[in-house]
Design an enzyme around this catalytic site. Structure first.
Site, PDB file in Angstrom:
ATOM      1  N   TYR A   1       0.816  -1.217   0.000  1.00 27.10           N
ATOM      2  CA  TYR A   1       0.000   0.000   0.000  1.00 27.10           C
ATOM      3  C   TYR A   1       0.852   1.270   0.000  1.00 27.10           C
ATOM      4  CZ  TYR A   1      -4.088  -2.786   1.134  1.00 27.10           C
ATOM      5  OH  TYR A   1      -5.095  -3.698   1.092  1.00 27.10           O
TER       6      TYR A   1
ATOM      7  N   LYS B   1       3.292 -14.633   5.570  1.00 27.51           N
ATOM      8  CA  LYS B   1       3.490 -15.619   4.513  1.00 27.51           C
ATOM      9  C   LYS B   1       5.008 -15.754   4.344  1.00 27.51           C
ATOM     10  CE  LYS B   1       1.530 -17.997   1.162  1.00 27.51           C
ATOM     11  NZ  LYS B   1       0.907 -19.263   1.450  1.00 27.51           N
TER      12      LYS B   1
ATOM     13  N   ASP C   1      -2.463 -17.963   4.725  1.00 25.12           N
ATOM     14  CA  ASP C   1      -3.599 -18.669   4.127  1.00 25.12           C
ATOM     15  C   ASP C   1      -4.256 -19.618   5.126  1.00 25.12           C
ATOM     16  OD1 ASP C   1      -1.007 -19.924   2.132  1.00 25.12           O
ATOM     17  OD2 ASP C   1      -1.756 -20.915   3.912  1.00 25.12           O
TER      18      ASP C   1
ATOM     19  N   ASP D   1      -6.099  -6.458   5.545  1.00 27.25           N
ATOM     20  CA  ASP D   1      -7.234  -5.917   4.803  1.00 27.25           C
ATOM     21  C   ASP D   1      -8.206  -7.049   4.476  1.00 27.25           C
ATOM     22  OD1 ASP D   1      -8.852  -4.239   3.421  1.00 27.25           O
ATOM     23  OD2 ASP D   1      -7.447  -3.752   1.823  1.00 27.25           O
TER      24      ASP D   1
END
Ligand code: NAP
Length: 588
Positions: A160, A227, A281, A305
């Site tokens: 972002y 991740k 995930d 988000d």
């Protein structure tokens, strides 16, 4: 500071900063922005509820002195077309605690989103979203009551950051050339490029906030979501810096999940928050299947988000989820939905999102009695099936009321006879019961627990068998064999004999090779005579790699696990094999 249009009412005092905390007087100035579209409806309703709760909770001794500040369309009307007046920014900083309704971002070039502008200009680096279920709120999952998490999402970096180059642009070609020629990077021709900066500074200030929140609110754990298995330096960095801040700054109040298993045998010590991590995930799956295990989540910007909306959907949708954007001290609490222009001025919509952002705000101010009162009154109102249109269409037998009618119903209950103490005791009892159940599972089925909870094994303590059976060294082999058969175990721990003072281990193989093959009687030999002594030991912290190496080099199939002079388990080839079979092996 003096303002042109912002007025501070008589009799209020400013909230101040006191070290890491804020200091709130009994009559604090708090800023509010009404918002556009449905903003005035939900703000007016919520203001009435907040005021009623504060008055009741503190017998009139405390009162918020509201200071209206202006953003969006209302600001444009007052400040000559300026949607984002500088004095609102100044006042927001000065007031420290603020709450706002939704804002319209004017369509057309040249406008930054007002929400983004506010976040950037005040460096509101943590986006905090508590997600819990209230009985009666329609939900798409079977056990929404198990969802009770607070998400701390990093708000200032990650993809972002706006460092992005359009495919084919001159800048993109320059970056492409640099990456290929100087860095040896390989990717498809004509790619657009985005950069993902994750810093130690940005990570640590966010995780610090999450841990502090967990400690202050008696939460069980903080989970670092990442991740890092794919993006080792950015997402993996977030994980590592997160653990670092816990270790360096909160050692007295935190333990890692590995320590929970390896040093405390799965039993969570009183007053310690467990710091754990989960792959991004897997956390989506876990928040559906085992949400009760998660309390506070610390995430990077993009993961957070996705995750906050997904989890909010589990408890009744983003429409009622509250939120806040917080810097070190300055905080802006806000409704997470938009301005829903088609309902503007109709006194129709659900004020829940803004109302609960205000509940968060009262908690931030340390006014928990008032926030609890609102929660309890809200639950009672839903229990009586008094709801706005959005819930009414999903509930049978509901009474649909207007925004202001809903506020009236809540205020009536705030002023009724809610027994906050009894509700608190009931909730604590329930939480304690759930904690116990989780603890029993961790103690009795560590490997199954690990598989289901998404935790990766790192060390011997994660995979060893804990319920070891030990016998005195003068036990007759016959008796030892019965015990092994009865417990379905292939080795048994032999306690130190007076002579050696060392622990031993007797396996099935020892019985075959040293009793049967030697043609001796199982009823006349003691385990002391045939066991291997001293038994070789590893510690719970020994890595799986080192343990496998140790077993192979010593040509043994199991080792005792020793901690502080005590034998606490057995780690065998089978344990390591099973863990590798289940989780795979990533070379260290
Ligand atoms: P929206 O305003 O959130 O509305 C979408 C739908 O969500 C509504 O039509 C309504 O559903 C439901 N909804 C929203 N708030 C509700 C409430 N309080 N009670 C009950 N239902 C509610 O999203 P949008 O239409 O995409 O955006 C409209 C404007 O808001 C845009 O200008 C956007 O830029 C702005 N926005 C501002 C913020 C913010 O200030 N934080 C956030 C998002 C969007 P039904 O039609 O099914 O009844």
């Amino acid at each position: 500071m003096s303002y042109k249009h912002i007025k501070f009412p008589e009799g209020g005092e400013r909230i101040t900063i006191d070290g890491d905390n804020i200091k709130v007087p009994n009559n604090p100035y708090v800023g509010y922005v009404e918002g556009d579209g449905i903003g005035p409806d939900i703000t007016n309703a919520s203001l009435r509820i907040w005021n009623a709760a504060v008055e009741k909770a503190y017998n009139g001794e405390r009162e918020i002195k509201w200071v209206e500040t202006f953003l969006g369309e209302k600001a444009a009307g007052i400040y000559d077309g300026d949607y984002f007046p500088l004095e609102t920014l100044e006042a927001t900083k000065e007031l420290i605690v603020n709450i706002k309704g939704p804002l319209t971002t004017p369509v057309g070039g040249g406008f930054r989103s007002l929400n983004v502008a506010l976040r950037q200009d005040l460096d509101l680096y943590s986006c905090v979203r508590p997600v819990e279920h209230f009985p009666g709120v329609p939900s798409p999952v079977r056990k929404p009551e198990e969802v009770d998490v607070v998400i701390f999402r990093e708000n200032s970096e990650d993809v972002y950051s706006g460092i992005e180059y359009q495919a084919g642009s001159e800048e993109c070609d320059k970056v492409t050339q640099f990456l290929r020629d100087e860095m040896g990077a390989k990717f498809h021709d004509g790619s657009a490029i985005g950069i993902k900066p994750i810093s130690e500074f940005g990570t640590k200030r966010l995780v610090r906030k999450a841990i502090r929140y967990a400690i202050e609110n008696g939460r069980e754990s903080v989970t670092l979501v990442h991740k890092g298995n794919i993006m080792k330096f950015t997402e993996g960095g977030f994980r590592n810096w997160g653990y670092e801040v816990a270790r360096d700054e909160f050692a007295e109040f935190t333990i890692t999940e590995d320590e929970l298993y390896n040093e405390y045998g799965g039993k969570q010590p009183e007053g310690k928050v467990v710091i754990k991590d989960r792959i991004a995930d897997i956390i989506f799956q876990l928040m559906l299947l085992r949400p009760a295990e998660f309390d506070v989540l610390a995430t990077m910007n993009l993961n957070g988000d996705y995750l906050s909306d997904a989890i909010a959907a589990e408890v009744g949708g983003v429409g009622i989820a509250p939120g806040a954007n917080i810097a070190d001290h300055v905080a802006v609490f806000e409704a997470t939905h938009g301005t829903a222009p088609k309902y503007a001025g109709q006194d129709k919509v659900n004020p829940g999102s803004l109302l609960f952002s205000g509940v968060m705000m009262l908690e931030y101010m340390g006014w928990k009695e008032a926030s609890e009162l609102i929660r309890a009154a809200y639950v009672q109102t839903l229990d009586d099936k008094i709801v706005t249109y959005d819930f009414a269409r999903q509930m049978e037998g509901a009474t649909e009321v207007s925004t202001s009618g809903f506020a009236d119903a809540i205020i009536e209950r705030i002023n009724g006879d809610i027994d906050i103490e009894a509700l608190r005791a009931q909730r604590e009892k329930q939480l304690e019961q759930e904690r116990k159940e989780r603890e029993i599972k961790r103690l009795l089925q560590p490997l199954e627990e690990m598989v289901e909870s998404g935790r990766m094994p790192h060390a011997v303590g994660d995979v060893m068998t804990r319920n070891i059976i030990s016998i005195p060294s003068d036990t007759i082999v016959d008796d030892a064999m019965h015990k092994m058969r009865e417990h379905k175990i292939s080795s048994i721990v032999v306690e130190p004999s007076d002579a050696s003072g060392e622990w031993g281990v007797m396996t099935r193989r020892d019985v075959l090779s040293r009793v049967v093959t030697a043609n001796r009687s199982t009823s006349s030999v003691t385990v002391d005579e045939i066991c291997s002594r001293p038994a070789l030991t590893v510690t719970p912290e020994t890595s799986l790699h080192d343990a496998a190496d140790f077993l192979t080099k010593n040509n043994i199939s199991r080792a005792l696990v020793e901690q502080n002079g005590k034998i606490i388990g057995i780690a065998s080839e089978t344990d390591i094999f099973d863990a590798v079979e289940t989780f795979g092996w990533i070379p260290e």
